[in-house]
Design a protein around this motif. Structure first.
Motif, PDB file in Angstrom:
ATOM      1  N   ARG A   1      -0.576   9.421  -5.914  1.00 39.05           N
ATOM      2  CA  ARG A   1      -0.703  10.919  -6.224  1.00 39.05           C
ATOM      3  C   ARG A   1      -0.934  11.230  -7.754  1.00 39.05           C
ATOM      4  O   ARG A   1      -0.592  12.289  -8.387  1.00 39.05           O
TER       5      ARG A   1
ATOM      6  N   ARG B   1      10.581   3.330   5.339  1.00 38.51           N
ATOM      7  CA  ARG B   1      10.288   3.448   6.886  1.00 38.51           C
ATOM      8  C   ARG B   1      11.526   3.297   7.355  1.00 38.51           C
ATOM      9  O   ARG B   1      12.425   2.586   6.939  1.00 38.51           O
TER      10      ARG B   1
ATOM     11  N   ILE C   1      -5.130   7.824  -1.178  1.00 37.91           N
ATOM     12  CA  ILE C   1      -4.350   8.711  -0.277  1.00 37.91           C
ATOM     13  C   ILE C   1      -5.098   9.456   0.821  1.00 37.91           C
ATOM     14  O   ILE C   1      -5.979  10.078   0.322  1.00 37.91           O
ATOM     15  N   PRO C   2      -4.771   9.222   1.934  1.00 37.36           N
ATOM     16  CA  PRO C   2      -5.487   9.933   3.046  1.00 37.36           C
ATOM     17  C   PRO C   2      -4.886  11.535   3.049  1.00 37.36           C
ATOM     18  O   PRO C   2      -3.595  11.672   2.741  1.00 37.36           O
ATOM     19  N   MET C   3      -5.566  12.533   3.025  1.00 34.95           N
ATOM     20  CA  MET C   3      -5.252  13.897   2.982  1.00 34.95           C
ATOM     21  C   MET C   3      -5.737  14.890   4.182  1.00 34.95           C
ATOM     22  O   MET C   3      -7.022  14.996   3.948  1.00 34.95           O
ATOM     23  N   LEU C   4      -4.985  15.327   4.747  1.00 40.15           N
ATOM     24  CA  LEU C   4      -5.089  16.297   5.695  1.00 40.15           C
ATOM     25  C   LEU C   4      -5.600  17.533   5.038  1.00 40.15           C
ATOM     26  O   LEU C   4      -6.545  18.535   5.497  1.00 40.15           O
ATOM     27  N   THR C   5      -5.157  17.832   3.874  1.00 41.35           N
ATOM     28  CA  THR C   5      -5.279  19.241   3.204  1.00 41.35           C
ATOM     29  C   THR C   5      -6.848  19.336   2.421  1.00 41.35           C
ATOM     30  O   THR C   5      -7.427  20.469   2.674  1.00 41.35           O
TER      31      THR C   5
ATOM     32  N   ASN D   1      -3.537  18.987  -4.471  1.00 43.68           N
ATOM     33  CA  ASN D   1      -4.024  18.564  -3.415  1.00 43.68           C
ATOM     34  C   ASN D   1      -5.448  18.986  -3.422  1.00 43.68           C
ATOM     35  O   ASN D   1      -6.552  17.924  -3.185  1.00 43.68           O
TER      36      ASN D   1
ATOM     37  N   GLN E   1       9.947  13.711   3.798  1.00 41.64           N
ATOM     38  CA  GLN E   1       8.751  13.474   3.050  1.00 41.64           C
ATOM     39  C   GLN E   1       8.502  14.511   1.974  1.00 41.64           C
ATOM     40  O   GLN E   1       8.171  14.027   0.847  1.00 41.64           O
TER      41      GLN E   1
ATOM     42  N   ARG F   1       0.792  -1.313   0.108  1.00 45.11           N
ATOM     43  CA  ARG F   1       0.093  -0.130  -0.005  1.00 45.11           C
ATOM     44  C   ARG F   1       0.973   1.276   0.140  1.00 45.11           C
ATOM     45  O   ARG F   1       1.949   1.182   0.682  1.00 45.11           O
ATOM     46  N   GLN F   2       0.561   2.093  -0.803  1.00 46.05           N
ATOM     47  CA  GLN F   2       1.330   3.259  -0.932  1.00 46.05           C
ATOM     48  C   GLN F   2       0.317   4.637  -1.314  1.00 46.05           C
ATOM     49  O   GLN F   2      -0.703   4.217  -1.780  1.00 46.05           O
ATOM     50  N   SER F   3       0.770   5.686  -0.877  1.00 42.94           N
ATOM     51  CA  SER F   3      -0.172   6.736  -1.164  1.00 42.94           C
ATOM     52  C   SER F   3      -0.168   7.103  -2.675  1.00 42.94           C
ATOM     53  O   SER F   3       0.969   7.282  -3.479  1.00 42.94           O
TER      54      SER F   3
ATOM     55  N   TYR G   1     -10.349  14.049   7.861  1.00 40.52           N
ATOM     56  CA  TYR G   1      -9.598  14.241   6.570  1.00 40.52           C
ATOM     57  C   TYR G   1     -10.411  13.617   5.494  1.00 40.52           C
ATOM     58  O   TYR G   1     -11.678  13.146   5.633  1.00 40.52           O
TER      59      TYR G   1
ATOM     60  N   HIS H   1       8.171   4.523  -3.823  1.00 40.45           N
ATOM     61  CA  HIS H   1       7.407   4.286  -2.356  1.00 40.45           C
ATOM     62  C   HIS H   1       8.179   4.797  -1.123  1.00 40.45           C
ATOM     63  O   HIS H   1       9.534   4.399  -1.200  1.00 40.45           O
ATOM     64  N   LEU H   2       7.979   5.684  -0.362  1.00 40.63           N
ATOM     65  CA  LEU H   2       8.635   6.323   0.878  1.00 40.63           C
ATOM     66  C   LEU H   2       9.007   5.102   1.627  1.00 40.63           C
ATOM     67  O   LEU H   2       8.003   4.206   2.046  1.00 40.63           O
TER      68      LEU H   2
ATOM     69  N   TYR I   1      -5.502  15.099  -6.657  1.00 41.85           N
ATOM     70  CA  TYR I   1      -4.476  14.608  -7.430  1.00 41.85           C
ATOM     71  C   TYR I   1      -5.041  13.929  -8.589  1.00 41.85           C
ATOM     72  O   TYR I   1      -4.686  12.869  -9.142  1.00 41.85           O
TER      73      TYR I   1
HETATM   74  C1  FMN Z   1      -3.688  11.536   8.015  1.00 39.78           C
HETATM   75  C2  FMN Z   1      -2.834  11.661   6.921  1.00 39.78           C
HETATM   76  C3  FMN Z   1      -2.882  12.780   6.187  1.00 39.78           C
HETATM   77  C4  FMN Z   1      -2.325  12.845   4.967  1.00 39.78           C
HETATM   78  N1  FMN Z   1      -2.515  14.105   4.373  1.00 39.78           N
HETATM   79  C5  FMN Z   1      -1.769  14.309   2.967  1.00 39.78           C
HETATM   80  C6  FMN Z   1      -2.068  15.334   2.156  1.00 39.78           C
HETATM   81  O1  FMN Z   1      -2.772  16.404   2.664  1.00 39.78           O
HETATM   82  N2  FMN Z   1      -1.100  15.351   1.074  1.00 39.78           N
HETATM   83  C7  FMN Z   1      -0.808  14.342   0.530  1.00 39.78           C
HETATM   84  O2  FMN Z   1       0.096  14.527  -0.356  1.00 39.78           O
HETATM   85  N3  FMN Z   1      -0.206  13.420   1.506  1.00 39.78           N
HETATM   86  C8  FMN Z   1      -0.914  13.206   2.735  1.00 39.78           C
HETATM   87  N4  FMN Z   1      -0.714  12.173   3.358  1.00 39.78           N
HETATM   88  C9  FMN Z   1       0.163  10.785   2.810  1.00 39.78           C
HETATM   89  C10 FMN Z   1       1.437  10.781   3.609  1.00 39.78           C
HETATM   90  O3  FMN Z   1       2.328  11.779   3.185  1.00 39.78           O
HETATM   91  C11 FMN Z   1       2.059   9.314   3.483  1.00 39.78           C
HETATM   92  O4  FMN Z   1       1.273   8.479   3.998  1.00 39.78           O
HETATM   93  C12 FMN Z   1       3.374   9.178   3.922  1.00 39.78           C
HETATM   94  O5  FMN Z   1       4.354   9.944   3.477  1.00 39.78           O
HETATM   95  C13 FMN Z   1       3.934   7.658   3.722  1.00 39.78           C
HETATM   96  O6  FMN Z   1       3.679   7.263   2.385  1.00 39.78           O
HETATM   97  P1  FMN Z   1       2.935   6.138   1.985  1.00 39.78           P
HETATM   98  O7  FMN Z   1       1.432   6.365   2.534  1.00 39.78           O
HETATM   99  O8  FMN Z   1       3.225   6.226   0.461  1.00 39.78           O
HETATM  100  O9  FMN Z   1       3.521   4.828   2.699  1.00 39.78           O
HETATM  101  C14 FMN Z   1      -1.438  11.884   4.419  1.00 39.78           C
HETATM  102  C15 FMN Z   1      -1.095  10.777   5.411  1.00 39.78           C
HETATM  103  C16 FMN Z   1      -2.073  10.567   6.440  1.00 39.78           C
HETATM  104  C17 FMN Z   1      -2.183   9.445   7.435  1.00 39.78           C
END
Ligand code: FMN
Length: 222
Positions: free
Chosen positions: A15, A211, A165-169, A119, A94, A11-13, A191, A208-209, A123
């Protein structure tokens, strides 16, 4: 369907997305997976809005316009600058990782702004999931339950060949999002999650970033 270890470790975010929507049948299965999340006293405090199509476009426009005017109004604000020491080192890494993956260099102010705007355009994802929670005491336990829901949601997407991708933005303009979705003001927007079919040819999805080693986070007592 991917097996558990492959799902959780791959799993990865995501974009960058293909302009293709997820079927209602698949979406229902994903929502059943997410709904299996544990919660304190089984309160299941997640109030979830899945948004696509014109409504998603309206939210994007509202967020872009509010961003331009600087009308930030997150219900649950987050400021990475409050994280110092090793945490600061990680969020800085990051940021660099994301800039590099979009080919934006640090000095390119305009490129960085364009990236921020992505954002608020999800994306390019065709769907978003907005996670609302009731205001209860300091809401920390409630937010934790919603995090469990969100992770189930993300893992279900991955296992089924989708991505998110989870996004606080997506929580930065809570007032505008609640108005469009008809969500009452006594609910807090934690979020959002953008999701859809990943564009695996797009550079941001190709890396992928990593850990830190487990031994840096975990102390085992015997
Ligand atoms: C609660 C939460 C909010 C996040 N908000 C953003 C965001 O607004 N924009 C973004 O590009 N990534 C966002 N991310 C993604 C993180 O940057 C990402 O999960 C982290 O760098 C680890 O990478 P991975 O998910 O690919 O393993 C968010 C992740 C989490 C858990």
């Amino acid at each position: 369907m991917l097996d558990f270890q492959t799902t959780v470790r791959s799993r990865q975010s995501i974009r960058s997305y293909l302009p293709k929507t997820i079927s209602d049948t698949d979406l229902q299965e994903i929502l059943i997976d997410a709904q299996s999340a544990p919660s304190a006293c089984n309160t299941q405090p997640w109030e979830v809005h899945i948004v696509s199509g014109d409504t998603l476009k309206r939210i994007s426009q509202a967020m872009l316009s509010a961003f331009e005017k600087g009308e930030f109004n997150a219900d649950v604000p987050f400021d990475q600058n409050l994280f110092g020491g090793k945490y600061e080192q990680r969020w800085r890494e990051q940021y660099k990782f994301v800039f590099d993956s979009f080919g934006v260099i640090r000095e390119d102010k305009e490129g960085r702004s364009r990236l921020t705007l992505k954002n608020f355009e999800f994306y390019g994802a065709p769907h978003a999931c907005f996670l609302f929670m009731p205001k209860v005491a300091d809401s920390v336990a409630v937010a934790n339950d919603i995090g469990m829901y969100a992770q189930n949601f993300l893992l279900s997407l991955t296992a089924r060949g989708f991505g998110g991708i989870p996004m606080l933005t997506l929580g930065m303009f809570a007032k505008q999002v609640k108005e469009i979705l008809g969500v009452p003001d006594d609910m807090q927007l934690l979020y959002g999650i953008s999701f859809g079919y990943p564009d695996w040819d797009a550079q941001p999805n190709k890396e992928h970033l990593g850990r830190i080693p487990v031994s840096e986070s975990v102390t085992i007592h015997r």
